[in-house]
Design an enzyme around this catalytic site. Structure first.
Site, PDB file in Angstrom:
ATOM      1  N   ARG A 236      39.510  35.986  48.066  1.00 56.11           N
ATOM      2  CA  ARG A 236      39.996  37.234  47.466  1.00 56.11           C
ATOM      3  C   ARG A 236      39.063  37.597  46.311  1.00 56.11           C
ATOM      4  O   ARG A 236      38.639  36.718  45.555  1.00 56.11           O
ATOM      5  CB  ARG A 236      41.429  37.071  46.940  1.00 56.11           C
ATOM      6  CG  ARG A 236      42.502  37.080  48.028  1.00 56.11           C
ATOM      7  CD  ARG A 236      42.674  38.444  48.710  1.00 56.11           C
ATOM      8  NE  ARG A 236      43.684  38.436  49.753  1.00 56.11           N
ATOM      9  CZ  ARG A 236      43.462  38.214  51.050  1.00 56.11           C
ATOM     10  NH1 ARG A 236      42.248  37.968  51.479  1.00 56.11           N
ATOM     11  NH2 ARG A 236      44.454  38.258  51.923  1.00 56.11           N
ATOM     12  N   ASP A 260      32.572  38.411  50.724  1.00 57.05           N
ATOM     13  CA  ASP A 260      33.268  39.158  51.779  1.00 57.05           C
ATOM     14  C   ASP A 260      34.429  39.943  51.180  1.00 57.05           C
ATOM     15  O   ASP A 260      35.092  40.700  51.879  1.00 57.05           O
ATOM     16  CB  ASP A 260      33.778  38.182  52.847  1.00 57.05           C
ATOM     17  CG  ASP A 260      34.340  38.905  54.067  1.00 57.05           C
ATOM     18  OD1 ASP A 260      33.645  39.807  54.577  1.00 57.05           O
ATOM     19  OD2 ASP A 260      35.468  38.607  54.484  1.00 57.05           O
ATOM     20  N   GLU A 265      38.027  46.310  46.068  1.00 56.98           N
ATOM     21  CA  GLU A 265      37.556  46.677  47.413  1.00 56.98           C
ATOM     22  C   GLU A 265      38.391  47.759  48.089  1.00 56.98           C
ATOM     23  O   GLU A 265      37.897  48.454  48.984  1.00 56.98           O
ATOM     24  CB  GLU A 265      37.514  45.437  48.318  1.00 56.98           C
ATOM     25  CG  GLU A 265      38.893  44.864  48.661  1.00 56.98           C
ATOM     26  CD  GLU A 265      38.805  43.607  49.520  1.00 56.98           C
ATOM     27  OE1 GLU A 265      37.955  42.752  49.229  1.00 56.98           O
ATOM     28  OE2 GLU A 265      39.607  43.492  50.468  1.00 56.98           O
ATOM     29  N   HIS A 297      35.168  42.544  53.922  1.00 60.65           N
ATOM     30  CA  HIS A 297      36.389  41.822  54.317  1.00 60.65           C
ATOM     31  C   HIS A 297      36.430  41.654  55.837  1.00 60.65           C
ATOM     32  O   HIS A 297      37.376  42.068  56.500  1.00 60.65           O
ATOM     33  CB  HIS A 297      37.631  42.564  53.813  1.00 60.65           C
ATOM     34  CG  HIS A 297      38.786  41.646  53.564  1.00 60.65           C
ATOM     35  ND1 HIS A 297      39.536  41.671  52.422  1.00 60.65           N
ATOM     36  CD2 HIS A 297      39.325  40.656  54.323  1.00 60.65           C
ATOM     37  CE1 HIS A 297      40.485  40.757  52.479  1.00 60.65           C
ATOM     38  NE2 HIS A 297      40.374  40.120  53.631  1.00 60.65           N
TER      39      HIS A 297
HETATM   40  P1  NAD Z   1      45.983  27.868  52.928  1.00 64.80           P
HETATM   41  O1  NAD Z   1      47.260  28.212  52.261  1.00 64.80           O
HETATM   42  O2  NAD Z   1      46.009  27.074  54.184  1.00 64.80           O
HETATM   43  O3  NAD Z   1      45.073  27.054  51.879  1.00 64.80           O
HETATM   44  C1  NAD Z   1      44.935  27.428  50.546  1.00 64.80           C
HETATM   45  C2  NAD Z   1      44.675  26.143  49.754  1.00 64.80           C
HETATM   46  O4  NAD Z   1      44.416  26.508  48.406  1.00 64.80           O
HETATM   47  C3  NAD Z   1      45.894  25.187  49.738  1.00 64.80           C
HETATM   48  O5  NAD Z   1      45.490  23.896  50.131  1.00 64.80           O
HETATM   49  C4  NAD Z   1      46.344  25.222  48.279  1.00 64.80           C
HETATM   50  O6  NAD Z   1      46.872  23.979  47.839  1.00 64.80           O
HETATM   51  C5  NAD Z   1      45.033  25.542  47.588  1.00 64.80           C
HETATM   52  N1  NAD Z   1      45.208  26.047  46.232  1.00 64.80           N
HETATM   53  C6  NAD Z   1      46.239  26.782  45.737  1.00 64.80           C
HETATM   54  N2  NAD Z   1      46.023  27.003  44.425  1.00 64.80           N
HETATM   55  C7  NAD Z   1      44.866  26.394  44.114  1.00 64.80           C
HETATM   56  C8  NAD Z   1      44.116  26.277  42.915  1.00 64.80           C
HETATM   57  N3  NAD Z   1      44.547  26.802  41.769  1.00 64.80           N
HETATM   58  N4  NAD Z   1      42.958  25.595  42.956  1.00 64.80           N
HETATM   59  C9  NAD Z   1      42.533  25.025  44.106  1.00 64.80           C
HETATM   60  N5  NAD Z   1      43.191  25.104  45.271  1.00 64.80           N
HETATM   61  C10 NAD Z   1      44.346  25.778  45.269  1.00 64.80           C
HETATM   62  O7  NAD Z   1      45.200  29.226  53.100  1.00 64.80           O
HETATM   63  P2  NAD Z   1      43.990  29.509  54.107  1.00 64.80           P
HETATM   64  O8  NAD Z   1      44.528  29.983  55.394  1.00 64.80           O
HETATM   65  O9  NAD Z   1      43.035  28.379  54.069  1.00 64.80           O
HETATM   66  O10 NAD Z   1      43.332  30.776  53.391  1.00 64.80           O
HETATM   67  C11 NAD Z   1      42.631  30.654  52.159  1.00 64.80           C
HETATM   68  C12 NAD Z   1      42.400  32.041  51.602  1.00 64.80           C
HETATM   69  O11 NAD Z   1      41.514  32.771  52.456  1.00 64.80           O
HETATM   70  C13 NAD Z   1      43.675  32.934  51.598  1.00 64.80           C
HETATM   71  O12 NAD Z   1      44.367  32.736  50.399  1.00 64.80           O
HETATM   72  C14 NAD Z   1      43.142  34.322  51.701  1.00 64.80           C
HETATM   73  O13 NAD Z   1      43.019  34.848  50.381  1.00 64.80           O
HETATM   74  C15 NAD Z   1      41.739  34.145  52.273  1.00 64.80           C
HETATM   75  N6  NAD Z   1      41.563  34.827  53.572  1.00 64.80           N
HETATM   76  C16 NAD Z   1      40.518  35.684  53.701  1.00 64.80           C
HETATM   77  C17 NAD Z   1      40.288  36.318  54.907  1.00 64.80           C
HETATM   78  C18 NAD Z   1      39.110  37.244  55.104  1.00 64.80           C
HETATM   79  O14 NAD Z   1      39.046  37.948  56.113  1.00 64.80           O
HETATM   80  N7  NAD Z   1      38.146  37.272  54.208  1.00 64.80           N
HETATM   81  C19 NAD Z   1      41.153  36.085  55.983  1.00 64.80           C
HETATM   82  C20 NAD Z   1      42.210  35.172  55.818  1.00 64.80           C
HETATM   83  C21 NAD Z   1      42.399  34.543  54.598  1.00 64.80           C
END
Ligand code: NAD
Length: 331
Positions: A236, A260, A265, A297
């Site tokens: 994000r 990305d 955005e 994105h």
């Molecule tokens: P997920 O919930 O499986 O994993 C997120 C991880 O972050 C968890 O293990 C959590 O414990 C950890 N976390 C939470 N707070 C934290 C902190 N302060 N410091 C370190 N780690 C912390 O989520 P995911 O499916 O792996 O997705 C990750 C991120 O990717 C999402 O939050 C979303 O913002 C982003 N995303 C982007 C796109 C894109 O198209 N660019 C698509 C999907 C998701």
């Protein structure tokens, strides 16, 4: 009477994946091209369920308007829900999301960005198109043997870790929660943030945007990073203080960034603005750096991801209408 769902902020690819998935569910689908906003909220009138994407921002005022229009379900076709004011929807609008879909889409794209940024593929592509076959300025480094720091080892971060472990990289991880499956699968090292910043040649962000992670990458944390490090963000935009990143690019403390996502955005991404200009000086400045790659994105954007997103969204909506427990509710 068929159950109805209005889908906001749609592009042709959304319509295609939702129509395909809907063969199983039989909703009456209405596709609206505009994003949900104060001005377009009237389109939701008469729909008990509406489907939103990441740039459909629901603040307290909009939550109120939607409720008065008869909306009771916000079916988010995204994993993230930071665009919804949950305090405002509480007890009035149910919010469901797509908690998981193929994490390979984002993870593979992340590694693609890393390779492009490091080996300057984006520059090479436009050079050779212009008959410039010089290699000057295109030098990268072997990723094998270098250290990558992964912040957030959930679904996506853990796959990125595994892919890069396959490259022969040393993998450092920071997360509040240790992913035990990941430690069983690969040699990786959970560490504190300072160590990760100090030792990583590449830092890749995979945690959600929360109060705690907002501007996680800022002047102070950048100073802790290894000089010449690369920064990748497919999570994000708000994780990075963009002005501080620009300063670090200007001083060359950060050797390159692949982004990305971008904090502001909403006004740009997913739209064709090639006939216009960018009135956001920060984004415009960012894109002047040859060592910055910006994609709009796009990381999630694979056939498989769109199919899974459409299926889960329609299944969430079906459960709402059938009054069965909503396992993907955001509370
Ligand atoms: P997920 O919930 O499986 O994993 C997120 C991880 O972050 C968890 O293990 C959590 O414990 C950890 N976390 C939470 N707070 C934290 C902190 N302060 N410091 C370190 N780690 C912390 O989520 P995911 O499916 O792996 O997705 C990750 C991120 O990717 C999402 O939050 C979303 O913002 C982003 N995303 C982007 C796109 C894109 O198209 N660019 C698509 C999907 C998701």
């Amino acid at each position: 009477m068929p159950q109805r769902l209005a889908i906001f902020d749609t592009k042709p690819y959304d319509e295609e994946s939702f129509r395909e998935a809907n063969d199983t569910y039989g909703f009456e689908l209405t596709f609206f091209e505009p994003r949900l906003s104060k001005e377009t909220a009237i389109l939701a009138a008469g729909f008990e369920a509406i489907c939103l994407f990441v740039h459909d921002l629901v603040n307290a005022e909009l939550a109120d308007t939607l409720y008065h229009h008869g909306v009771r379900l916000l079916a988010l076709r995204s994993n993230g829900y930071n665009h919804i004011d949950l305090a405002a929807t509480k007890d009035r609008l149910k919010v469901v999301r797509v908690p998981r879909y193929t994490p390979y889409a984002v993870a593979e794209f992340t590694v693609g960005l890393m390779l492009s940024l490091n080996r300057k593929l984006h520059l090479a592509y436009s050079r050779t198109k212009a008959n410039n076959f010089s290699l000057v300025g295109l030098q990268g480094f072997d990723m094998h043997g270098k250290t990558v720091g992964i912040i957030g080892s959930g679904l996506i971060g853990s796959i990125v870790a595994k892919l890069l472990h396959g490259f022969g990289m040393r993998v450092l991880v920071y997360d509040h929660r240790v992913n035990n499956d990941l430690i069983k699968e690969i040699d990786c090292f959970y560490t504190d943030l300072d160590t990760l910043f100090r030792e990583s040649h590449i830092v890749s962000l995979h945690c959600p945007l929360t109060h705690e992670t907002h501007h996680l990458i800022n002047a102070a944390t950048i100073r802790k990073m290894r000089p010449g490090a690369l920064l990748i963000n497919t999570s994000r935009g708000g994780l990075i203080h963009t002005h501080d990143l620009i300063d670090a690019l200007k001083s060359k403390h950060i050797a390159g960034a692949a982004l990305d996502v971008y904090e502001e955005e909403e006004r740009f991404f997913f739209e064709d603005l090639s006939h216009s200009f960018i009135d956001d000086d920060t984004l415009a400045r960012l894109m002047t750096f040859p060592n910055v790659m910006v994609s709009a994105h796009q990381a999630f954007f694979t056939k498989e991801a769109l199919q899974e997103i459409a299926h889960t969204t329609l299944s969430n909506t079906k459960k709402f209408f059938d009054k069965t427990p909503l396992e993907n509710e955001v509370k």
